[in-house]
Motif scaffolding. Structure first.
Motif, PDB file in Angstrom:
ATOM      1  N   SER A  14       0.823  -1.195   0.000  1.00 43.24           N
ATOM      2  CA  SER A  14       0.000   0.000   0.000  1.00 43.24           C
ATOM      3  C   SER A  14       0.865   1.256   0.000  1.00 43.24           C
ATOM      4  N   ILE A  15       2.025   1.180   0.638  1.00 44.96           N
ATOM      5  CA  ILE A  15       2.952   2.309   0.614  1.00 44.96           C
ATOM      6  C   ILE A  15       3.392   2.592  -0.821  1.00 44.96           C
ATOM      7  N   ALA A  16       3.745   1.510  -1.553  1.00 42.66           N
ATOM      8  CA  ALA A  16       4.185   1.688  -2.951  1.00 42.66           C
ATOM      9  C   ALA A  16       3.077   2.263  -3.808  1.00 42.66           C
ATOM     10  N   GLN A  17       1.834   1.800  -3.581  1.00 41.88           N
ATOM     11  CA  GLN A  17       0.712   2.307  -4.368  1.00 41.88           C
ATOM     12  C   GLN A  17       0.472   3.785  -4.109  1.00 41.88           C
ATOM     13  N   ASN A  18       0.492   4.164  -2.854  1.00 37.45           N
ATOM     14  CA  ASN A  18       0.259   5.571  -2.526  1.00 37.45           C
ATOM     15  C   ASN A  18       1.418   6.461  -2.978  1.00 37.45           C
ATOM     16  N   ALA A  19       2.625   5.894  -2.997  1.00 37.17           N
ATOM     17  CA  ALA A  19       3.766   6.660  -3.504  1.00 37.17           C
ATOM     18  C   ALA A  19       3.616   6.923  -5.002  1.00 37.17           C
ATOM     19  N   ALA A  20       3.128   5.916  -5.749  1.00 38.90           N
ATOM     20  CA  ALA A  20       2.907   6.096  -7.184  1.00 38.90           C
ATOM     21  C   ALA A  20       1.802   7.116  -7.429  1.00 38.90           C
ATOM     22  N   THR A  21       0.752   7.086  -6.581  1.00 33.44           N
ATOM     23  CA  THR A  21      -0.325   8.066  -6.721  1.00 33.44           C
ATOM     24  C   THR A  21       0.190   9.480  -6.469  1.00 33.44           C
ATOM     25  N   LEU A  22       1.072   9.605  -5.490  1.00 27.41           N
ATOM     26  CA  LEU A  22       1.652  10.906  -5.211  1.00 27.41           C
ATOM     27  C   LEU A  22       2.517  11.390  -6.376  1.00 27.41           C
ATOM     28  N   ASP A  23       3.294  10.483  -6.986  1.00 28.20           N
ATOM     29  CA  ASP A  23       4.106  10.865  -8.149  1.00 28.20           C
ATOM     30  C   ASP A  23       3.231  11.343  -9.298  1.00 28.20           C
ATOM     31  N   THR A  24       2.104  10.634  -9.523  1.00 28.89           N
ATOM     32  CA  THR A  24       1.185  11.033 -10.592  1.00 28.89           C
ATOM     33  C   THR A  24       0.598  12.405 -10.333  1.00 28.89           C
ATOM     34  N   ALA A  25       0.235  12.639  -9.088  1.00 32.05           N
ATOM     35  CA  ALA A  25      -0.342  13.940  -8.731  1.00 32.05           C
ATOM     36  C   ALA A  25       0.683  15.066  -8.926  1.00 32.05           C
ATOM     37  N   LYS A  26       1.940  14.784  -8.571  1.00 29.34           N
ATOM     38  CA  LYS A  26       2.982  15.806  -8.760  1.00 29.34           C
ATOM     39  C   LYS A  26       3.228  16.088 -10.252  1.00 29.34           C
TER      40      LYS A  26
END
Length: 399
Positions: free
Chosen positions: A160-172
């Motif tokens: 879940s950490i990896a998934q949320n990190a990818a979501t944060l990268d997309t948002a940035k």
């Protein structure tokens, strides 16, 4: 009244004889002058024909094409709030051009950052629980199934950490896309959207167009038949490859100062026009060449090593348009020689057929010169005074 005594009849034949002798003497005198009136040979100047390597220049119509063209398009959807460039100016790659309202995308970044922090906290707790269960499971103080469940929960929390990190990268990334940059360096055209308009990532229209014009391409069209004929001549050894240097001429007849270079030729023939496109590259530091201009391109596509250069004034035309020159014949008299010439090279005509090495081509004294005329031939490079053919000197006077 005095009497008139008629002349004796015997005197009449004498008078006729005297008159006949006078007329005969006059005729003899005139015929003697004509016999002595022999026309002198016409002095002419000639050059010795020698084969030369002559460029086979071709002139092709062409059109300028930008070296690079990029349509500026939005990557995200939003309202345009600012424009950073002046229309028609030079822009550099990466330079900001438009600003899309970043509010929603900044909020998405904040949410993704919070979700990532929550996932890390959950993963930390799940990992600690799995570590406590491990020794208890070894001592059978807790069921091994409970330890397995705790371990799976910890691993899921890490994922879940990896998934949320990818979501944060997309948002940035989406937030960064709210600033629309120039994809290439070049001159930008007019803005096709105004401040306050809605830009969409799926729209078909671009926001602006950037073109790189230094260097610039020129696309030239040549018929497939001409290219095929040239390749056959090259294969047969009739001509040798020429230069790739190209010169441009504008519609008003002026020439572009900087030469270009042929880069490549298309491998297919346009079915509609039957032509092949050749592309040349030209430096364009002052921006004189603009995309879409029609120009004429001239370059030496091949070299003919067996051509003869003859001054244009020595080439004459028959009534049917065929070309010929006057040469010094084997008997020393003027002779006509049919030739083939279809182009010029500076002040000379390029003769591709009809002449042999060593032929003496008359280039001076051609006025009124006819086949079989008596001539006095001298090299045209020697000091001389070549006069045109004149009338008969010392013509007999009428009597």
């Amino acid at each position: 009244m005095p009497l008139t005594i008629p002349a004796p009849l015997s005197a009449l034949p004498f008078r006729r004889t005297a008159l006949t002798l006078v007329i005969a003497s006059l005729l003899v005198s005139c015929s003697g002058e004509k016999k002595d009136d022999k026309r002198p040979p016409t002095q002419v100047g000639y050059i010795v024909a020698q084969p030369s390597t002559v460029p086979v220049a071709v002139t092709l119509s062409g059109r300028t094409v930008a070296y690079e063209t990029s349509e500026v398009r939005p990557q995200v959807t939003g309202v345009i709030v600012k424009r950073f460039f002046t229309e028609g100016t030079l822009v550099k790659a990466g330079q900001p051009l438009y600003q899309i309202d970043p509010s929603l995308y900044r909020a998405a970044v904040n949410q993704a950052s919070a979700d990532l922090a929550s996932a890390r906290a959950t993963a930390e707790a799940a990992g600690a629980k799995a570590q406590r269960y491990k020794p208890l499971a070894d001592m059978e103080a807790v069921a091994k199934q409970d330890y397995a469940d705790a371990l799976a929960t910890a691993r899921s929390a890490k994922a879940s950490i990896a998934q949320n990190a990818a979501t944060l990268d997309t948002a940035k990334i989406n937030l960064r896309f709210t600033t629309v940059p120039a994809p290439i360096s070049g001159r930008i055209g007019r803005s096709l959207i105004t401040v306050g308009a809605l830009a969409s990532a799926s729209q078909t229209d671009s926001l602006a167009v950037i073109q790189r014009m230094d260097p610039i391409y020129v696309d030239m069209q040549q018929s497939a038949a001409e290219i095929t004929a040239l390749r056959r001549k090259l294969a047969a050894g009739g001509v040798i490859p020429g230069s790739t240097t190209v010169h441009l001429t504008f519609d008003d007849g002026s020439q572009y100062a900087l030469p270009g270079t042929v880069r490549f030729s298309e491998v297919t023939v346009d079915e509609g026009t039957g032509t092949v496109t050749l592309r040349a590259e030209f430096p364009n530091p002052d921006g004189l060449l603009l995309p879409g201009m029609f120009v004429s391109a001239v370059f030496d596509q091949a070299n003919d090593p067996n051509a003869f250069l003859v001054p244009q004034n020595a080439v004459q035309r028959d009534f049917d348009g065929s070309a010929y020159v006057m040469v010094v014949g084997a008997d020393g008299k003027a002779a006509r020689r049919k030739i083939e010439t279809n182009r010029t090279n500076g002040p000379n005509s390029v003769v591709t057929s009809g002449l042999q090495r060593g032929d003496k081509v008359i280039v001076q004294g051609l006025n009124g010169l006819k086949q079989g005329a008596e001539i006095k031939a001298v090299l045209s490079t020697a000091p001389q005074e070549v006069k045109p053919q004149s009338g008969k000197p010392g013509a007999a006077k009428g009597h």
